[in-house]
Write an enzyme that holds these catalytic residues in place. Structure first.
Site, PDB file in Angstrom:
ATOM      1  N   SER A 140      31.150 -48.004 -35.028  1.00  0.00           N
ATOM      2  CA  SER A 140      30.893 -48.201 -33.598  1.00  0.00           C
ATOM      3  C   SER A 140      30.398 -46.899 -32.981  1.00  0.00           C
ATOM      4  O   SER A 140      30.709 -45.807 -33.474  1.00  0.00           O
ATOM      5  CB  SER A 140      32.197 -48.619 -32.906  1.00  0.00           C
ATOM      6  N   TYR A 153      40.710 -46.777 -31.551  1.00  0.00           N
ATOM      7  CA  TYR A 153      39.488 -47.389 -32.090  1.00  0.00           C
ATOM      8  C   TYR A 153      38.475 -46.303 -32.493  1.00  0.00           C
ATOM      9  O   TYR A 153      37.859 -46.380 -33.560  1.00  0.00           O
ATOM     10  CB  TYR A 153      38.916 -48.300 -31.001  1.00  0.00           C
TER      11      TYR A 153
HETATM   12  P1  NAP Z   1      35.060 -60.466 -33.019  1.00  0.00           P
HETATM   13  O1  NAP Z   1      34.056 -61.397 -32.447  1.00  0.00           O
HETATM   14  O2  NAP Z   1      36.324 -60.207 -32.270  1.00  0.00           O
HETATM   15  O3  NAP Z   1      35.416 -60.981 -34.502  1.00  0.00           O
HETATM   16  C1  NAP Z   1      36.335 -60.254 -35.261  1.00  0.00           C
HETATM   17  C2  NAP Z   1      36.353 -60.792 -36.672  1.00  0.00           C
HETATM   18  O4  NAP Z   1      37.219 -59.955 -37.462  1.00  0.00           O
HETATM   19  C3  NAP Z   1      36.903 -62.204 -36.767  1.00  0.00           C
HETATM   20  O5  NAP Z   1      36.209 -62.850 -37.799  1.00  0.00           O
HETATM   21  C4  NAP Z   1      38.369 -61.970 -37.146  1.00  0.00           C
HETATM   22  O6  NAP Z   1      38.943 -63.052 -37.875  1.00  0.00           O
HETATM   23  C5  NAP Z   1      38.230 -60.765 -38.050  1.00  0.00           C
HETATM   24  N1  NAP Z   1      39.435 -59.951 -38.182  1.00  0.00           N
HETATM   25  C6  NAP Z   1      40.082 -59.227 -37.227  1.00  0.00           C
HETATM   26  N2  NAP Z   1      41.140 -58.578 -37.752  1.00  0.00           N
HETATM   27  C7  NAP Z   1      41.163 -58.906 -39.075  1.00  0.00           C
HETATM   28  C8  NAP Z   1      42.018 -58.572 -40.143  1.00  0.00           C
HETATM   29  N3  NAP Z   1      43.070 -57.752 -39.986  1.00  0.00           N
HETATM   30  N4  NAP Z   1      41.743 -59.097 -41.376  1.00  0.00           N
HETATM   31  C9  NAP Z   1      40.695 -59.926 -41.561  1.00  0.00           C
HETATM   32  N5  NAP Z   1      39.845 -60.266 -40.580  1.00  0.00           N
HETATM   33  C10 NAP Z   1      40.091 -59.778 -39.349  1.00  0.00           C
HETATM   34  O7  NAP Z   1      34.441 -59.030 -33.286  1.00  0.00           O
HETATM   35  P2  NAP Z   1      32.911 -58.535 -33.379  1.00  0.00           P
HETATM   36  O8  NAP Z   1      32.482 -58.128 -32.033  1.00  0.00           O
HETATM   37  O9  NAP Z   1      32.115 -59.495 -34.154  1.00  0.00           O
HETATM   38  O10 NAP Z   1      33.137 -57.186 -34.214  1.00  0.00           O
HETATM   39  C11 NAP Z   1      32.883 -57.085 -35.607  1.00  0.00           C
HETATM   40  C12 NAP Z   1      32.920 -55.615 -35.980  1.00  0.00           C
HETATM   41  O11 NAP Z   1      31.935 -54.902 -35.240  1.00  0.00           O
HETATM   42  C13 NAP Z   1      34.254 -54.934 -35.696  1.00  0.00           C
HETATM   43  O12 NAP Z   1      34.565 -54.015 -36.713  1.00  0.00           O
HETATM   44  C14 NAP Z   1      33.995 -54.199 -34.402  1.00  0.00           C
HETATM   45  O13 NAP Z   1      34.837 -53.082 -34.258  1.00  0.00           O
HETATM   46  C15 NAP Z   1      32.542 -53.813 -34.586  1.00  0.00           C
HETATM   47  N6  NAP Z   1      31.842 -53.538 -33.330  1.00  0.00           N
HETATM   48  C16 NAP Z   1      31.669 -54.508 -32.399  1.00  0.00           C
HETATM   49  C17 NAP Z   1      31.002 -54.205 -31.222  1.00  0.00           C
HETATM   50  C18 NAP Z   1      30.751 -55.225 -30.133  1.00  0.00           C
HETATM   51  O14 NAP Z   1      30.254 -54.828 -29.075  1.00  0.00           O
HETATM   52  N7  NAP Z   1      31.045 -56.473 -30.323  1.00  0.00           N
HETATM   53  C19 NAP Z   1      30.538 -52.904 -31.003  1.00  0.00           C
HETATM   54  C20 NAP Z   1      30.736 -51.950 -31.971  1.00  0.00           C
HETATM   55  C21 NAP Z   1      31.384 -52.277 -33.140  1.00  0.00           C
HETATM   56  P3  NAP Z   1      39.604 -64.349 -37.125  1.00  0.00           P
HETATM   57  O15 NAP Z   1      38.444 -65.188 -36.659  1.00  0.00           O
HETATM   58  O16 NAP Z   1      40.405 -65.018 -38.183  1.00  0.00           O
HETATM   59  O17 NAP Z   1      40.424 -63.832 -35.983  1.00  0.00           O
END
Ligand code: NAP
Length: 242
Positions: A140, A153
């Protein structure tokens, strides 16, 4: 059969990555923590792309679960092997450091940094034996610049950036690349409660990114053509920070 494992593949960025992997012809292993319905939806979408896969439930931050479920799967395979690993699972629990509880620190580091370690440990051996592999870690912008309210984070993601660079050098001779992607604001469940209008105004492109825009870069880093890129962090943030 070549497989791509996507942690946190049930929703958001991970889901879009699963679909990209399906388009590249991979058998997709869709990891999730608790949302089985979303994982099954993703699997159906993978199949609709003409590929196949399976859902795989484990908490990436729990060493025993990862060993049992993922380690057990790897051990049982005679023909399937993981060629692409996308360490994407992550959570955020934002609070100023002054009020941060031990669990909030541990949970966020557990899902991201521990998860990277436990999952990659299981998969690495197969890649070393095949002398080929692609590892992409979802970090991130917070891991690069630090974000107030996200000390946990930011630390977790910065930790993965260091690990990415170190591991890249350890395994480069074996044809394995290790890179990271640092998204800014991407429209998913994780950012659903943010004030998008207000925050998008800070982004030079004036909008949040889409999961598909992140997944396209994962697909590039997973491709053979990206074979000389390793230890890199690629920003995807609409010009917010570089
Ligand atoms: P999201 O929509 O909240 O989805 C999170 C995903 O991670 C879900 O599939 C969830 O599974 C899974 N998950 C969470 N904790 C877990 C664990 N302990 N073991 C296995 N699976 C787990 O998040 P996202 O926005 O797509 O983010 C994905 C990645 O990108 C993350 O690493 C996040 O930090 C990074 N990121 C996101 C953003 C943003 O703006 N969205 C920006 C920078 C970085 P369930 O469906 O079973 O809950």
């Amino acid at each position: 059969m070549k497989c791509a494992l996507v942690t946190g593949g049930s929703r958001g960025i991970g889901r879009a990555v699963c679909l990209q992997m399906a388009e590249l012809g991979y058998y997709v292993l869709i990891n999730y923590k608790g949302n089985q319905a979303a994982a099954e939806d993703t699997l159906a979408a993978v199949r609709a792309k003409g590929s196949d896969g399976e859902i795989m439930q484990f908490n990436v931050g729990n060493a025993e679960e990862v060993q049992q479920v993922l380690g057990g799967w790897i051990e049982a395979q005679t023909e399937k092997y993981i060629e692409v690993l996308v360490n994407n699972a992550g959570i955020r629990e934002d609070v100023l450091m002054y009020w941060m509880k031990n669990e909030q620190w541990r949970d966020v580091l557990g899902a991201s940094l521990d998860g990277f370690f436990y999952v990659t440990k299981q998969v690495l051996n197969g890649m070393l034996l095949k002398r080929y592999g692609r590892i992409v870690n979802m970090v991130s912008l917070s891991g690069l610049k630090g974000t107030p309210g996200q000390v946990n984070y930011s630390a977790a993601k910065a930790g993965i950036i260091g690990a990415t660079k170190a591991l890249a050098q350890e395994v480069a001779k074996r044809g394995i690349t290790v890179n990271a992607i640092a998204p800014g604001f991407i429209r998913t469940d994780m950012t659903a409660e943010l004030n998008e209008k207000e925050l998008a105004a800070q982004v030079p492109m004036n909008r949040f990114g889409t999961p598909e825009e992140v997944a396209a870069t994962v697909a590039f880093l997973a491709s053979k053509g990206a074979g000389y890129i390793t230890g890199e962090v690629i920003n995807i943030n609409g010009g917010l920070y570089s």
